[in-house]
Design an enzyme around this catalytic site. Sequence first.
Site, mmCIF file in Angstrom:
data_model
loop_
_atom_site.group_PDB
_atom_site.id
_atom_site.type_symbol
_atom_site.label_atom_id
_atom_site.label_comp_id
_atom_site.label_asym_id
_atom_site.label_seq_id
_atom_site.Cartn_x
_atom_site.Cartn_y
_atom_site.Cartn_z
ATOM 1 N N SER A 180 -9.535 1.624 3.158
ATOM 2 C CA SER A 180 -8.727 2.357 2.214
ATOM 3 C C SER A 180 -7.667 1.504 1.509
ATOM 4 C CB SER A 180 -8.011 3.499 2.944
ATOM 5 O OG SER A 180 -7.179 2.977 3.968
ATOM 6 N N LYS A 236 0.841 -1.207 0.000
ATOM 7 C CA LYS A 236 0.000 0.000 0.000
ATOM 8 C C LYS A 236 0.869 1.247 0.000
ATOM 9 C CE LYS A 236 -3.845 2.018 2.651
ATOM 10 N NZ LYS A 236 -4.678 1.864 3.862
ATOM 11 N N SER A 243 -9.551 -0.633 7.464
ATOM 12 C CA SER A 243 -9.071 -0.550 6.081
ATOM 13 C C SER A 243 -8.340 -1.769 5.539
ATOM 14 C CB SER A 243 -8.169 0.666 5.924
ATOM 15 O OG SER A 243 -8.949 1.811 5.783
HETATM 16 N N1 GLN Z 1 -12.968 3.870 6.722
HETATM 17 C C1 GLN Z 1 -12.311 4.332 7.899
HETATM 18 C C2 GLN Z 1 -11.956 5.786 7.755
HETATM 19 O O1 GLN Z 1 -12.240 6.351 6.732
HETATM 20 C C3 GLN Z 1 -11.108 3.506 8.192
HETATM 21 C C4 GLN Z 1 -9.916 3.922 7.425
HETATM 22 C C5 GLN Z 1 -8.715 3.120 7.788
HETATM 23 O O2 GLN Z 1 -8.803 2.110 8.458
HETATM 24 N N2 GLN Z 1 -7.571 3.596 7.346
HETATM 25 O O3 GLN Z 1 -11.409 6.378 8.652
#
Ligand code: GLN
Length: 479
Positions: A154, A79, A178
Amino acid sequence: MDVASLTIEQVRAGLLGRRFSAAELAAEALRFAEAQNPKTNAYLRFSPERALAAAKRVDEAIARGEDPGPLAGVPVAVKDVILTEGLTTTCGSGLLEHYVPPYDATAIARLEQAGGIIVGKTNCDEFAMGSSNENSAFGPVRNPVAPDRVPGGSSGGSAAAVAQGTAVVALGSDTGGSVRQPASFCGVVGVTPTYGRVSRYGLTAFASSLDHIGPLARNVRDAAVLLGVIAGRDPADSTSADAPVPDYTKALDGQVKGVRLGLPREYLKDLTSETGDLLARGVGVLKKLGCEVRDISLPSTEYAIATYYIIATAEASSNLARFDGVRYTMRSASSDTLSDMYRNTRGTGFGAECKRRIMLGTYVLSAGYYDAYYLQAQKVRGLIAQDFARVFELVDAVIAPVSPFPAFRLGEKVDDPLAMYLSDIYTITGSLAGIPCMSVPCGKTGAGLPVGMQILARHFDEPTMLQLADAFEKAGGSA
Ligand code: GLN
């Protein structure tokens, strides 16, 4: 060789049996990944030079008769929030389009030391903020299973890469879900280790008290191997734990008879029927394997979204202050004064979601509102952690959905940030408690969309969590 379906064990057997070299596999994996990428936009960039150099080291170690390491020759996708020395790392942000890190994240150094081959860097929501990968400055990722749908976020690019077979395993990051949610949407395994189990050194900070690096893989064993490689104390991260790293593959023995599982009633009421049905079927598989299932309650769950979006935005507003046009980022040219330069750089560089969170986070930390929001949220975080601590006196693991629904259509939720935030309801509790949690595929809906089952365990009890997931997978629960 069929790179799209290889496992870590198969790569190892192929290399040691001299059926192919690491250099040949790396070249083939790169060719395949580049050919497939237009379908998904999962990768932002490939790293052929780095991959081939790493493969050469593996081939030389094998030629010398040395053990080439547990990840020898394995194509890995990373990532793009994880720093790679000399290889552009954008965090999915236009601000960092040309940022080349001067050092490797600890997880990167460890995976290359173990013989892993970095194929490329994967697309993600800007600074890992999002649940659909649509917040990337470099275009959304398409779900390889259903190209009109999101891969989740994400870590959408990493999940798509593994699902598409362009990498055997991948690294993602998880702050509130994420790794688990994209794993669920793409039909792969995703593991969020205990907070502190894996060093965050070189992981671009979003919300430091919640950030984790975690593996994605096509099966539980591969995820366990990758976790074992990257886990462990790191002097460069003071929050990394000193606890010894067990051999996670030893836990994959299928001995789950008598393991006590809890089903939280608060998690089951808002599920779409298909997701609920698949989860119920999954629980049935675990019962057949001899697990004891009981009803439990995690009463603070209803405050989890509000708590998370106060703590995560507060930390993000502080962490993102460093991207100011002086260091790291592009700089707006059209500014006469220093403060104009900050304003113009950040105003044009950050996407809408980052700006929303910086403003929200600054607000909840401001002198007048700190007690009402931030401090209160920290107290509720404590209650959520206590809920789990209490439940883990009665059960060995908690079984839950990952997401209320399967992968949604591209564009379906972009204009409604609140609906997007609500989709994190089942993943953020584990994050706030700092416990290990994972998503394991649990079947597909009638329309063929994958659905994941979440397993949560006590702090540092990744072995029980992985043992359950592996037994579940072997019993056909994932099919
Ligand atoms: N969807 C969550 C957010 O937007 C989690 C994001 C993540 O785990 N990086 O904060």
